[in-house]
Scaffold this motif. Structure first.
Motif, PDB file in Angstrom:
ATOM      1  N   ALA A 132      21.696 -29.922  -4.666  1.00  0.00           N
ATOM      2  CA  ALA A 132      22.273 -30.087  -3.336  1.00  0.00           C
ATOM      3  C   ALA A 132      21.226 -30.283  -2.262  1.00  0.00           C
ATOM      4  O   ALA A 132      21.390 -31.084  -1.356  1.00  0.00           O
ATOM      5  N   ALA A 133      20.135 -29.539  -2.351  1.00  0.00           N
ATOM      6  CA  ALA A 133      19.145 -29.611  -1.279  1.00  0.00           C
ATOM      7  C   ALA A 133      18.166 -30.763  -1.456  1.00  0.00           C
ATOM      8  O   ALA A 133      17.418 -31.083  -0.551  1.00  0.00           O
ATOM      9  N   PHE A 134      18.186 -31.409  -2.624  1.00  0.00           N
ATOM     10  CA  PHE A 134      17.171 -32.407  -2.919  1.00  0.00           C
ATOM     11  C   PHE A 134      17.712 -33.824  -2.957  1.00  0.00           C
ATOM     12  O   PHE A 134      16.969 -34.775  -2.775  1.00  0.00           O
ATOM     13  N   TYR A 135      18.997 -33.993  -3.204  1.00  0.00           N
ATOM     14  CA  TYR A 135      19.565 -35.329  -3.270  1.00  0.00           C
ATOM     15  C   TYR A 135      20.707 -35.419  -2.270  1.00  0.00           C
ATOM     16  O   TYR A 135      21.773 -34.861  -2.477  1.00  0.00           O
ATOM     17  N   ALA A 170      27.435 -40.573  -4.802  1.00  0.00           N
ATOM     18  CA  ALA A 170      27.151 -39.288  -5.425  1.00  0.00           C
ATOM     19  C   ALA A 170      27.028 -39.596  -6.907  1.00  0.00           C
ATOM     20  O   ALA A 170      27.943 -39.441  -7.688  1.00  0.00           O
ATOM     21  N   ASP A 171      25.846 -40.099  -7.331  1.00  0.00           N
ATOM     22  CA  ASP A 171      25.601 -40.571  -8.689  1.00  0.00           C
ATOM     23  C   ASP A 171      26.565 -41.700  -9.009  1.00  0.00           C
ATOM     24  O   ASP A 171      26.387 -42.812  -8.547  1.00  0.00           O
ATOM     25  N   LEU A 179      30.293 -33.576  -4.120  1.00  0.00           N
ATOM     26  CA  LEU A 179      29.437 -33.188  -5.241  1.00  0.00           C
ATOM     27  C   LEU A 179      29.983 -33.809  -6.518  1.00  0.00           C
ATOM     28  O   LEU A 179      31.129 -33.582  -6.893  1.00  0.00           O
ATOM     29  N   ASP A 180      29.167 -34.621  -7.173  1.00  0.00           N
ATOM     30  CA  ASP A 180      29.548 -35.324  -8.407  1.00  0.00           C
ATOM     31  C   ASP A 180      28.966 -34.572  -9.605  1.00  0.00           C
ATOM     32  O   ASP A 180      27.753 -34.469  -9.751  1.00  0.00           O
ATOM     33  N   ILE A 181      29.857 -34.055 -10.457  1.00  0.00           N
ATOM     34  CA  ILE A 181      29.437 -33.364 -11.671  1.00  0.00           C
ATOM     35  C   ILE A 181      29.878 -34.217 -12.855  1.00  0.00           C
ATOM     36  O   ILE A 181      31.043 -34.202 -13.242  1.00  0.00           O
ATOM     37  N   ARG A 200      24.809 -34.545  -4.836  1.00  0.00           N
ATOM     38  CA  ARG A 200      25.650 -34.397  -3.642  1.00  0.00           C
ATOM     39  C   ARG A 200      25.367 -35.484  -2.619  1.00  0.00           C
ATOM     40  O   ARG A 200      24.222 -35.791  -2.315  1.00  0.00           O
ATOM     41  N   SER A 201      26.449 -36.052  -2.087  1.00  0.00           N
ATOM     42  CA  SER A 201      26.369 -36.906  -0.904  1.00  0.00           C
ATOM     43  C   SER A 201      26.777 -36.070   0.298  1.00  0.00           C
ATOM     44  O   SER A 201      27.652 -35.216   0.206  1.00  0.00           O
TER      45      SER A 201
END
Length: 233
Positions: free
Chosen positions: A9-12, A18-19, A111-113, A133-134
């Motif tokens: 979350a904090a890096f992308y 979102a991927d 958030l894309d999982i 995450r976007s």
């Protein structure tokens, strides 16, 4: 542990992806006159994906369960089939306490999982998956505000060497992508977001002087760019 999911979350923080999940916008404006707005997600992957959607108040490090906003998101978590889609509805539960004379800003998170590949599931090895995450601007616009299309033209620019002071007298959030002198490159290295009725100093790559004419490039309501001329005072 055979499978590891990392929530980066904090890096992308990607602007529109979102991927494998594509979002139908770069920013979202919620007019008070609307009962709800819809955010459309599309899973472009050949695998199913899980999407979690929430709003934050400006701190990207706070977890969704600890965030309170006046909006309701339905559904907050959804499964999307491969090449499938999902419509996310966002509704204002209460406008109580929100400013009526200017816009308010939140951030929309997706958030894309992604699902694990079947081959990897059957393998004795492991697969590293990333939940990406976007984070996009989500602006609430109360009724009675007009003139958004011309708002950026009201910015006041004051130059002092390699610094420009930008004042935003309007009730709107304005994001300036570039200050461009003539046909040269942009003077700023990063975009600048100006809150309503605020002033901000921006460091420049070269100096500006009173009387200089700049092309100011801003992000409009639709995520595109608009350009106008402004003189430095």
């Amino acid at each position: 542990m055979k499978y590891l999911v990392l929530a980066m979350a904090a890096f992308y923080t990607l602007p529109v992806l979102a991927d494998n999940i594509v979002i139908n916008g770069k920013r979202f404006v919620y007019p008070q006159t609307e009962k709800e707005i819809t955010v459309k997600l599309t899973n472009t992957s050949p695998r199913p994906a899980l999407a979690q959607v929430w709003l934050d108040n400006g701190d990207p490090n706070v977890s969704p369960e600890n965030i309170s906003t006046p909006f309701v998101i339905t559904p907050p978590i959804s499964r999307m089939d491969a090449q499938g889609g999902q419509s996310i509805r966002i509704r204002l539960a209460s406008a109580s306490g929100l400013p009526t004379d200017k816009e308010s800003l939140w951030w929309l998170n997706v958030l894309d999982i992604p699902a694990a590949a079947k081959k990897a599931q059957a393998d004795n090895g492991g697969e590293l998956q990333m939940a990406i995450r976007s984070r996009l601007k989500f602006i609430y616009r109360p009724t009675g505000l007009s003139g958004r299309e011309q708002a950026a033209e009201k910015l006041v620019l004051k130059g002092a060497g390699n610094t420009i002071t930008v004042s935003n007298p309007t009730p709107f959030y304005i994001t300036v992508v570039a200050f461009v002198p003539g046909k040269d490159k942009a003077l700023n290295s990063e975009a600048v977001m100006l809150a309503p009725q605020s002033t901000q100093q921006v460091n420049l790559n070269s100096s500006v002087h009173a009387g200089d004419e700049l092309s100011v490039v801003e992000i409009n309501d639709f995520g595109g760019t608009s350009k106008f001329k402004a003189k430095v005072i």
